[in-house]
Design a protein around this motif. Sequence first.
Motif, PDB file in Angstrom:
ATOM      1  N   TRP A 178      42.293  39.540  36.323  1.00 52.53           N
ATOM      2  CA  TRP A 178      43.324  39.638  36.966  1.00 52.53           C
ATOM      3  C   TRP A 178      43.025  38.966  38.362  1.00 52.53           C
ATOM      4  N   ALA A 179      43.956  38.209  38.867  1.00 51.21           N
ATOM      5  CA  ALA A 179      43.690  37.402  40.077  1.00 51.21           C
ATOM      6  C   ALA A 179      42.527  36.514  39.974  1.00 51.21           C
ATOM      7  N   GLY A 180      42.516  35.899  38.720  1.00 52.70           N
ATOM      8  CA  GLY A 180      41.452  34.843  38.322  1.00 52.70           C
ATOM      9  C   GLY A 180      40.051  35.636  38.318  1.00 52.70           C
ATOM     10  N   LYS A 181      39.692  37.056  38.409  1.00 54.59           N
ATOM     11  CA  LYS A 181      38.708  37.562  37.851  1.00 54.59           C
ATOM     12  C   LYS A 181      38.649  38.289  36.713  1.00 54.59           C
ATOM     13  N   LEU A 191      45.179  47.248  40.471  1.00 53.71           N
ATOM     14  CA  LEU A 191      44.389  45.923  40.105  1.00 53.71           C
ATOM     15  C   LEU A 191      43.742  45.023  41.287  1.00 53.71           C
ATOM     16  N   ASP A 192      44.597  45.109  42.421  1.00 55.00           N
ATOM     17  CA  ASP A 192      44.209  44.256  43.341  1.00 55.00           C
ATOM     18  C   ASP A 192      42.962  45.016  43.986  1.00 55.00           C
ATOM     19  N   ALA A 193      42.998  46.359  44.033  1.00 51.62           N
ATOM     20  CA  ALA A 193      42.051  47.114  44.858  1.00 51.62           C
ATOM     21  C   ALA A 193      40.880  46.980  43.917  1.00 51.62           C
ATOM     22  N   VAL A 194      41.061  47.204  42.428  1.00 57.11           N
ATOM     23  CA  VAL A 194      39.950  47.049  41.733  1.00 57.11           C
ATOM     24  C   VAL A 194      39.196  45.835  41.880  1.00 57.11           C
ATOM     25  N   VAL A 195      40.026  44.664  41.809  1.00 55.14           N
ATOM     26  CA  VAL A 195      38.969  43.344  41.698  1.00 55.14           C
ATOM     27  C   VAL A 195      38.489  42.949  43.163  1.00 55.14           C
ATOM     28  N   SER A 196      38.899  43.679  44.101  1.00 55.15           N
ATOM     29  CA  SER A 196      38.343  43.435  45.427  1.00 55.15           C
ATOM     30  C   SER A 196      37.166  44.173  45.535  1.00 55.15           C
TER      31      SER A 196
END
Length: 240
Positions: free
Chosen positions: A49-52, A158-163
């Motif tokens: 997600w988001a490159g991660k 997922l934004d919250a997770v990958v951060s």
Amino acid sequence: MSRLPVVAVVGAPNVGKSSLVNRILRRRGAVVSEEPGTTRDRGYNRAEWAGKEFELVDTGGMEPMAKMGLEALVTLQAKVAVEEADVIIHLTDARVGPTEADAAIARELRRAPGKVVLAVNKLDNPADDTDRYRFYSLGEGEPHPISALHGIGVGDLLDAVVSLVPETETGEEDELPRLAIVGRPNVGKSTLLNRLVGAERAVVSEVAGTTTDAVAGEVVDGVERYVLLDTAGVSTVSYT
Ligand code: GDP
């Protein structure tokens, strides 16, 4: 040697863990059913997600063992999260929670070194997510509203997770030696894998051929690590 970050989806039975994992993977990799506890095995899936990139773990596979009782299940799920996960998605069900089981899981997760992200599932109407506010009582911070079924809110979650996912070099775990346990059905492959890995990772059954998917684990032996594959009654072996 580094590994992919691990994100574990933890939660009470039937809150929608497998549905969320499937949604994230955008494919129906795990078994989803109306019946609680039908996810056969604990899945390991590579997600991005988001490159991660990260390894996504569906702890729903432990639920056949829920017959041991909710307390044992909670402990087992939390153990996996504690041992392995960099980020833990604690999934709850807006329609029934917060329940005692949600609270018990939240208590266990406080001991986990991984960071916990709270998600409230089954909020199918994006115009009304007020039910999520009740979940602040779990003490796990902001309850992220999602509908795994319809894909609502999953991107924000997922934004919250990958951060929170630590930075690692990707692809290294492909270089780990891979060991496969092969043998005819019912000779004890899953039992051996569990013994080697030291965790209840595979579904062990008396019925021949019930281990359905390959299960990957890592054996820590001094500094050596391996990826261990459990196969379902396979009679051919390939070495890489
Ligand atoms: P698990 O036991 O936590 O892995 O839960 P499952 O993913 O198997 O889902 C349990 C039940 O909840 C199934 O009937 C799903 O279809 C249903 N479910 C999962 N996510 C949602 C959702 O976002 N909205 C609704 N309405 N139902 C859902």
